[in-house]
Structure formats: structure tokens, C-alpha cells
Design an enzyme around this catalytic site. Structure first.
Site, PDB file in Angstrom:
ATOM      1  N   VAL A   8       0.863  -1.181   0.000  1.00  0.00           N
ATOM      2  CA  VAL A   8       0.000   0.000   0.000  1.00  0.00           C
ATOM      3  C   VAL A   8       0.895   1.225   0.000  1.00  0.00           C
ATOM      4  O   VAL A   8       2.029   1.195   0.482  1.00  0.00           O
ATOM      5  CB  VAL A   8      -0.978   0.037   1.199  1.00  0.00           C
ATOM      6  CG1 VAL A   8      -2.036  -1.044   1.061  1.00  0.00           C
ATOM      7  CG2 VAL A   8      -0.258  -0.073   2.515  1.00  0.00           C
ATOM      8  N   SER A   9       0.360   2.328  -0.543  1.00  0.00           N
ATOM      9  CA  SER A   9       1.160   3.533  -0.720  1.00  0.00           C
ATOM     10  C   SER A   9       1.188   4.446   0.494  1.00  0.00           C
ATOM     11  O   SER A   9       2.125   5.198   0.682  1.00  0.00           O
ATOM     12  CB  SER A   9       0.630   4.328  -1.911  1.00  0.00           C
ATOM     13  OG  SER A   9       0.580   3.512  -3.043  1.00  0.00           O
ATOM     14  N   THR A  10       0.135   4.418   1.271  1.00  0.00           N
ATOM     15  CA  THR A  10       0.066   5.334   2.413  1.00  0.00           C
ATOM     16  C   THR A  10      -0.347   4.568   3.658  1.00  0.00           C
ATOM     17  O   THR A  10      -0.878   3.458   3.585  1.00  0.00           O
ATOM     18  CB  THR A  10      -0.969   6.454   2.169  1.00  0.00           C
ATOM     19  OG1 THR A  10      -2.266   5.871   2.107  1.00  0.00           O
ATOM     20  CG2 THR A  10      -0.680   7.212   0.884  1.00  0.00           C
TER      21      THR A  10
END
Length: 184
Positions: A8-10
Site C-alpha cells: 500500500v502507498s500510504t
């Protein structure tokens, strides 16, 4: 062995959906990380790649979870092909153990090769155009004054090589190249 990779990016995003899909697929080992796709440092991905052996499979939920760019995705697919590792993207219906999956990645590899060739052609055209306009490529010459200064200092035998290099702003390699050329 079937490896799963989730990212996941964040911190706001959750890995649960990806992990559930990968677990349902039947992976043997899961690698997960919370880093942006643009970030090059992805220790879990690197660790997984280091463990891959011929016949293994890498399963991801979606293509954008493993790759930060098309170029990076192509590099990974080429690496997987070199290692004889299958690559599966659940949501994108890509499976390189099938003929359609291999075709998909060969098309991607062909596009990457085309892009590299276009970049080379543009670079060569630019260099040719610059030469026509009288531009010369490469590093600027060191200048006769710097070289003469260095050689005079050397001949005086009053200075160390370090002092000569500092005063003339020449590199050690350049200095010795001119010294050897003069003495030849």
C-alpha cells in the site's frame, strides 16, 4: 514455492483486501510493505526477489501493487523470465504460466525495446545535429595553462604531486597522461 507480494502507498490504506486475495490464491509466503510506489527502496520486494528460484511463482493482487512504473514492471517481468519464475496478477488476469500471459509480457518487453531504440535514435540525432552546428561533445579540455603549470611545477622538483594537482586543478590521471605524453 508461491510468493505473494502486497503493498500500500500510504498509512491510510489497508493491506487486508490484498492479503485476503493472496491467501485465497494459496500462497506459501507473504511479503508486504507500506511504501509509495515511487520509492525505490522496497526491502520486502528485494528480499522476495532474492529468494526466488526456478519454477516459483510471484502472485500480486494488481499490477500497480508491485511496480512504480511501466519501465519497472517490464524490468521485473524480464527478471522473472530470466529466473523462470511465473508471474500472476489476480485482478488483471495475467499469468505467465499461460500462453496469453507470456504473450502479454512479450508485448510489454517489445514496447520497452522500442522505447530504448527511440531514445538511442534521438540521442544520436541530437549529437549529429550538435556536431553540424560546430558543438563538440565530451568534457571541456583542461587548458594549456593548467597543464603547463603542472609540468613546470613537476620539473622544479619543489612540489609534491598533491600540491601540483591542487594548484593546477588537474586529476591525477590527467596529469600523468600529459606527463607520459611529454616524456614519450
Amino acid at each position: 514455492m508461491i510468493f505473494g507480494y502486497a503493498r500500500v502507498s500510504t498509512d491510510d490504506q489497508n493491506l487486508s483486501l490484498q492479503i485476503d486475495a493472496l491467501t485465497h490464491y494459496g500462497i506459501d509466503k507473504l511479503f508486504q510493505e507500506k511504501v509509495t510506489g515511487a520509492k525505490k527502496d522496497r526491502p520486502q520486494l528485494e528480499e522476495m526477489i532474492n529468494l526466488l528460484r526456478e519454477g516459483d511463482s510471484v502472485v500480486i493482487y494488481k499490477l500497480d501493487r508491485i511496480s512504480r512504473s511501466t519501465k519497472h514492471l517490464i524490468e521485473l517481468s524480464e527478471l522473472f523470465e530470466e529466473l523462470s519464475v511465473n508471474f500472476i496478477s489476480i485482478q488483471d488476469n495475467v499469468d505467465t504460466s499461460t500462453s496469453m500471459g507470456r504473450f502479454f509480457f512479450r508485448v510489454m518487453a517489445s514496447l520497452a525495446e522500442l522505447e530504448r531504440d527511440i531514445i538511442i535514435e534521438r540521442t544520436n540525432s541530437g549529437l549529429k545535429a550538435a556536431r553540424v552546428r560546430g558543438k563538440k561533445g565530451g568534457r571541456p579540455s583542461k587548458g594549456k595553462l593548467s597543464i603547463d603549470l603542472a609540468l613546470k611545477m613537476y620539473d622544479s622538483k619543489e612540489y609534491s604531486i598533491r600540491q601540483i594537482l591542487d594548484a593546477s586543478k588537474l586529476s591525477k590521471t590527467t596529469f600523468y597522461r600529459y606527463l607520459n605524453k611529454r616524456n614519450a
